[in-house]
Design an enzyme around this catalytic site. Structure first.
Site, PDB file in Angstrom:
ATOM      1  N   TYR A  10       7.153  54.120  55.241  1.00  0.00           N
ATOM      2  CA  TYR A  10       7.604  52.782  55.652  1.00  0.00           C
ATOM      3  C   TYR A  10       6.792  51.722  54.902  1.00  0.00           C
ATOM      4  O   TYR A  10       7.294  50.661  54.553  1.00  0.00           O
ATOM      5  CB  TYR A  10       7.409  52.646  57.163  1.00  0.00           C
ATOM      6  CG  TYR A  10       8.225  51.567  57.817  1.00  0.00           C
ATOM      7  CD1 TYR A  10       7.684  50.315  58.072  1.00  0.00           C
ATOM      8  CD2 TYR A  10       9.536  51.815  58.211  1.00  0.00           C
ATOM      9  CE1 TYR A  10       8.421  49.322  58.695  1.00  0.00           C
ATOM     10  CE2 TYR A  10      10.285  50.833  58.849  1.00  0.00           C
ATOM     11  CZ  TYR A  10       9.721  49.602  59.088  1.00  0.00           C
ATOM     12  OH  TYR A  10      10.461  48.614  59.711  1.00  0.00           O
ATOM     13  N   VAL A  66       2.132  52.544  61.389  1.00  0.00           N
ATOM     14  CA  VAL A  66       2.880  51.632  62.254  1.00  0.00           C
ATOM     15  C   VAL A  66       2.034  50.372  62.412  1.00  0.00           C
ATOM     16  O   VAL A  66       0.894  50.439  62.891  1.00  0.00           O
ATOM     17  CB  VAL A  66       3.176  52.254  63.628  1.00  0.00           C
ATOM     18  CG1 VAL A  66       4.139  51.373  64.420  1.00  0.00           C
ATOM     19  CG2 VAL A  66       3.765  53.657  63.467  1.00  0.00           C
ATOM     20  N   GLU A  70       6.413  41.458  65.782  1.00  0.00           N
ATOM     21  CA  GLU A  70       6.563  40.373  66.757  1.00  0.00           C
ATOM     22  C   GLU A  70       7.014  40.854  68.128  1.00  0.00           C
ATOM     23  O   GLU A  70       6.922  40.128  69.115  1.00  0.00           O
ATOM     24  CB  GLU A  70       7.586  39.350  66.226  1.00  0.00           C
ATOM     25  CG  GLU A  70       7.164  38.675  64.935  1.00  0.00           C
ATOM     26  CD  GLU A  70       8.307  37.836  64.358  1.00  0.00           C
ATOM     27  OE1 GLU A  70       8.065  37.112  63.379  1.00  0.00           O
ATOM     28  OE2 GLU A  70       9.444  37.910  64.909  1.00  0.00           O
ATOM     29  N   HIS A  73       8.542  46.611  69.919  1.00  0.00           N
ATOM     30  CA  HIS A  73       8.942  47.829  69.202  1.00  0.00           C
ATOM     31  C   HIS A  73       7.722  48.647  68.776  1.00  0.00           C
ATOM     32  O   HIS A  73       7.739  49.880  68.820  1.00  0.00           O
ATOM     33  CB  HIS A  73       9.790  47.456  67.979  1.00  0.00           C
ATOM     34  CG  HIS A  73      10.564  48.589  67.425  1.00  0.00           C
ATOM     35  ND1 HIS A  73      10.670  48.837  66.090  1.00  0.00           N
ATOM     36  CD2 HIS A  73      11.264  49.572  68.047  1.00  0.00           C
ATOM     37  CE1 HIS A  73      11.398  49.908  65.882  1.00  0.00           C
ATOM     38  NE2 HIS A  73      11.785  50.374  67.056  1.00  0.00           N
ATOM     39  N   ASN A  98      -2.225  64.595  63.482  1.00  0.00           N
ATOM     40  CA  ASN A  98      -1.558  63.303  63.602  1.00  0.00           C
ATOM     41  C   ASN A  98      -2.250  62.260  62.730  1.00  0.00           C
ATOM     42  O   ASN A  98      -3.293  61.726  63.088  1.00  0.00           O
ATOM     43  CB  ASN A  98      -1.561  62.839  65.064  1.00  0.00           C
ATOM     44  CG  ASN A  98      -0.778  61.551  65.254  1.00  0.00           C
ATOM     45  OD1 ASN A  98      -0.486  60.852  64.273  1.00  0.00           O
ATOM     46  ND2 ASN A  98      -0.436  61.230  66.483  1.00  0.00           N
TER      47      ASN A  98
HETATM   48  N1  LIG Z   1       7.941  49.295  62.304  1.00  0.00           N
HETATM   49  C1  LIG Z   1       7.677  50.542  61.775  1.00  0.00           C
HETATM   50  C2  LIG Z   1       8.605  51.569  61.807  1.00  0.00           C
HETATM   51  N2  LIG Z   1       9.829  51.358  62.371  1.00  0.00           N
HETATM   52  C3  LIG Z   1      10.954  52.234  62.125  1.00  0.00           C
HETATM   53  C4  LIG Z   1      10.994  53.419  63.088  1.00  0.00           C
HETATM   54  O1  LIG Z   1       9.974  54.369  62.768  1.00  0.00           O
HETATM   55  C5  LIG Z   1      12.340  54.148  62.964  1.00  0.00           C
HETATM   56  O2  LIG Z   1      12.502  54.586  61.619  1.00  0.00           O
HETATM   57  C6  LIG Z   1      13.495  53.234  63.352  1.00  0.00           C
HETATM   58  O3  LIG Z   1      13.260  52.695  64.641  1.00  0.00           O
HETATM   59  C7  LIG Z   1      14.828  53.983  63.327  1.00  0.00           C
HETATM   60  O4  LIG Z   1      14.796  55.076  64.189  1.00  0.00           O
HETATM   61  N3  LIG Z   1       8.310  52.786  61.284  1.00  0.00           N
HETATM   62  C8  LIG Z   1       7.086  53.014  60.709  1.00  0.00           C
HETATM   63  O5  LIG Z   1       6.818  54.134  60.240  1.00  0.00           O
HETATM   64  N4  LIG Z   1       6.160  52.016  60.674  1.00  0.00           N
HETATM   65  C9  LIG Z   1       6.412  50.785  61.186  1.00  0.00           C
HETATM   66  O6  LIG Z   1       5.528  49.869  61.133  1.00  0.00           O
HETATM   67  C1  LIG Z   2       6.200  48.120  64.476  1.00  0.00           C
HETATM   68  C2  LIG Z   2       7.635  47.961  64.211  1.00  0.00           C
HETATM   69  O1  LIG Z   2       8.485  48.550  64.846  1.00  0.00           O
HETATM   70  C3  LIG Z   2       8.072  46.928  63.243  1.00  0.00           C
HETATM   71  O2  LIG Z   2       9.401  47.210  62.916  1.00  0.00           O
HETATM   72  C4  LIG Z   2       7.863  45.555  63.872  1.00  0.00           C
HETATM   73  O3  LIG Z   2       9.048  44.880  63.961  1.00  0.00           O
HETATM   74  P1  LIG Z   2       9.213  43.566  64.845  1.00  0.00           P
HETATM   75  O4  LIG Z   2       8.522  42.423  64.120  1.00  0.00           O
HETATM   76  O5  LIG Z   2      10.696  43.378  64.958  1.00  0.00           O
HETATM   77  O6  LIG Z   2       8.537  43.833  66.185  1.00  0.00           O
END
Ligand SMILES: Nc1c(NC[C@H](O)[C@H](O)[C@H](O)CO)[nH]c(=O)[nH]c1=O
Ligand SMILES: CC(=O)[C@@H](O)COP(=O)(O)O
Length: 144
Positions: A10, A66, A70, A73, A98
């Site tokens: 990501y 991750v 905002e 999520h 992990n």
């Molecule tokens: N925000 C981040 C994500 N978001 C995407 C989720 O992991 C997933 O792919 C989506 O919700 C569809 O199922 N993933 C990360 O690895 N790091 C992030 O900061």
């Molecule tokens: C950490 C996440 O899931 C990343 O996509 C943050 O998205 P958002 O700014 O919409 O909370």
């Protein structure tokens, strides 16, 4: 010994550092590995379950990053990816390291995925690789 690495690029530049840390550790121990890419951290647990079901891997390493945004999520992605990994590891009796970073900002992520030890924090990819190998060594001891 064969290790499967599941990575979620990501943030590619961060995952590259985690991957380097993990594979340097494995290579130094002469351990074979293969890597597999998924979209994000939430997809890593199911990918690990898929690999575990093949029975072709002695252990697995999950690499992701991750970074809080905002909304809420962040909380769900962090909690569910960690819960999923633990569930797969225990249900399939397979060691999983992990190496999914759960951080407040990019600076914290870079400090935990750098190859440069002077960055202060350990490389969490290296840490995840050590964790898997230590469990496999324990398993070998118990099987004697
Ligand atoms: N925000 C981040 C994500 N978001 C995407 C989720 O992991 C997933 O792919 C989506 O919700 C569809 O199922 N993933 C990360 O690895 N790091 C992030 O900061
Ligand atoms: C950490 C996440 O899931 C990343 O996509 C943050 O998205 P958002 O700014 O919409 O909370």
């Amino acid at each position: 010994m064969n290790i499967g690495i599941v990575l979620a690029p990501y943030y590619k530049h961060i995952i590259d550092g985690l991957y380097e840390g993990a594979t340097r550790y494995l290579s130094a121990k002469g351990i074979d590995f293969q890597y597999f890419e998924v979209a994000g951290a939430l997809e890593i647990p199911l990918a690990c379950q898929m690999l575990a079901k093949t029975e072709q891997f002695d252990g697995l390493i999950a690499l992701g990053a991750v970074i809080r945004g905002e909304t809420a999520h962040f909380d769900y992605v962090c909690a569910e990816s960690a819960r999923g990994l633990m569930e797969v590891s225990l249900q399939h009796n397979i060691p999983i390291g992990n190496g999914i970073l759960t951080v407040e900002n990019e600076s914290q992520a870079l400090a935990r995925s750098s190859e440069d030890e002077s960055m202060g924090k350990h490389n969490k990819g290296n840490e995840a690789a050590h964790a898997v190998v230590s469990l496999l060594e324990l398993k070998k001891t118990l099987q004697r």
